[in-house]
Design an enzyme around this catalytic site. Structure first.
Site, PDB file in Angstrom:
ATOM      1  N   HIS A 144     -47.222 -56.196  10.725  1.00 29.63           N
ATOM      2  CA  HIS A 144     -46.740 -57.006  11.851  1.00 29.63           C
ATOM      3  C   HIS A 144     -46.490 -58.460  11.417  1.00 29.63           C
ATOM      4  O   HIS A 144     -45.417 -59.018  11.688  1.00 29.63           O
ATOM      5  CB  HIS A 144     -47.782 -56.930  12.982  1.00 29.63           C
ATOM      6  CG  HIS A 144     -47.497 -57.795  14.161  1.00 29.63           C
ATOM      7  ND1 HIS A 144     -47.087 -57.286  15.382  1.00 29.63           N
ATOM      8  CD2 HIS A 144     -47.563 -59.143  14.334  1.00 29.63           C
ATOM      9  CE1 HIS A 144     -46.919 -58.282  16.245  1.00 29.63           C
ATOM     10  NE2 HIS A 144     -47.204 -59.429  15.627  1.00 29.63           N
ATOM     11  N   GLU A 145     -47.451 -59.061  10.758  1.00 29.50           N
ATOM     12  CA  GLU A 145     -47.291 -60.466  10.338  1.00 29.50           C
ATOM     13  C   GLU A 145     -46.171 -60.605   9.310  1.00 29.50           C
ATOM     14  O   GLU A 145     -45.406 -61.577   9.350  1.00 29.50           O
ATOM     15  CB  GLU A 145     -48.598 -61.017   9.768  1.00 29.50           C
ATOM     16  CG  GLU A 145     -49.770 -61.044  10.738  1.00 29.50           C
ATOM     17  CD  GLU A 145     -49.477 -61.742  12.045  1.00 29.50           C
ATOM     18  OE1 GLU A 145     -48.641 -62.663  12.076  1.00 29.50           O
ATOM     19  OE2 GLU A 145     -50.074 -61.361  13.065  1.00 29.50           O
ATOM     20  N   HIS A 148     -42.945 -60.987  11.059  1.00 32.33           N
ATOM     21  CA  HIS A 148     -42.577 -62.376  11.393  1.00 32.33           C
ATOM     22  C   HIS A 148     -42.076 -63.095  10.146  1.00 32.33           C
ATOM     23  O   HIS A 148     -41.085 -63.830  10.201  1.00 32.33           O
ATOM     24  CB  HIS A 148     -43.790 -63.135  11.950  1.00 32.33           C
ATOM     25  CG  HIS A 148     -44.289 -62.656  13.272  1.00 32.33           C
ATOM     26  ND1 HIS A 148     -43.469 -62.443  14.353  1.00 32.33           N
ATOM     27  CD2 HIS A 148     -45.549 -62.363  13.703  1.00 32.33           C
ATOM     28  CE1 HIS A 148     -44.201 -62.039  15.386  1.00 32.33           C
ATOM     29  NE2 HIS A 148     -45.477 -61.975  15.015  1.00 32.33           N
TER      30      HIS A 148
END
Ligand code: ARG
Ligand code: ZN
Ligand code: CA
Length: 230
Positions: A144-145, A148
């Protein structure tokens, strides 16, 4: 298929002492985390390979490097390696912030040129594969990170209206999902909520996909801001 491009990953283990309970995670958890990244991004042609690991005992960093803190700037200035294409990951405990559910935070590709030393991901050490964060210990926090870091927004960005996450094939979502709800549909039209998407807030076991539109977006972001062509 073999990944066309391999992102060098630098892991920075911050701990309060030399024990596992103090955050000194073993190399085996780091290599499992790299394997999860390769699995989750594999279909896009993006690969990840461990380029180096550093270990630092610093109880203050371990507990207090929250988002936008001057302490995280200090830490990154001392430890960050590589250029715009290198993913630097710092594992910490977040101290009190973890009570608010903080699992990690990341910088975006478009921020690299103005602030190269801040570039990277800070994440909870217990959220590595095999860690103690219940529901969040399969490695999807870094998936997920890193999402980004390659330029993706949350699927619930902008709620039911507006430009949302700038991706047309992720159905709009009024708010983030938790757990792994069945049939969640918080916006009329567009289909059910994208709770299985890596860019929602569902449990690790619930997350399984990036959409073609997200892959198109991050390929473009990587080319423009990080000099990476998938
Ligand atoms: N809440 C974090 C963020 O906004 C990460 C969520 C990760 N979710 C997970 N299932 N590991 O960036
Ligand atoms: Zn996020
Ligand atoms: Ca809908």
């Amino acid at each position: 298929k073999a990944a066309a491009v391999s992102i060098p990953v630098y892991f920075h283990v911050i701990s309060k002492d030399s024990t596992l309970a103090g955050g000194n995670v073993p190399d085996s958890q780091i290599s499992r985390q790299i394997a999860v990244l390769n699995e989750d991004y594999g279909s896009s042609g993006l690969g990840f390979s461990l380029a180096g690991t550093t270990r630092t005992v610093n109880a203050n960093w371990f507990s207090n490097v929250g988002p936008d803190s001057t302490l995280q700037t200090t830490m990154k200035r001392q430890l960050r390696q590589g250029g715009s294409n290198a993913l630097n990951v710092y594992t910490v405990a977040f101290g009190r912030a973890v009570d608010d559910g903080l699992l990690g935070y990341a910088t975006f590709p478009s921020d690299y040129s103005s602030n190269p030393t801040e570039d990277g991901v800070v994440m909870l050490y217990a959220a590595l594969p095999g860690g103690s964060a219940t529901g969040f210990n399969l490695g999807r926090t870094l998936t997920h990170e890193a999402g980004h870091w390659v330029g993706l927004y949350h699927t619930f960005q902008g709620g039911c209206r507006g430009t949302g996450d700038q991706v047309s094939d992720t159905p709009p979502e009024a708010s983030f999902a938790t757990g792994c709800p069945t049939g969640r549909d918080t916006c009329s039209g567009g289909g059910v909520d994208p709770i299985h998407n890596f860019m929602d807030y569902s449990d690790d076991a619930c997350m399984s996909e990036f959409t073609p539109g997200q892959i198109t977006r991050f390929a473009s972001q990587l080319r423009t801001y990080r000099g990476i062509s998938i």
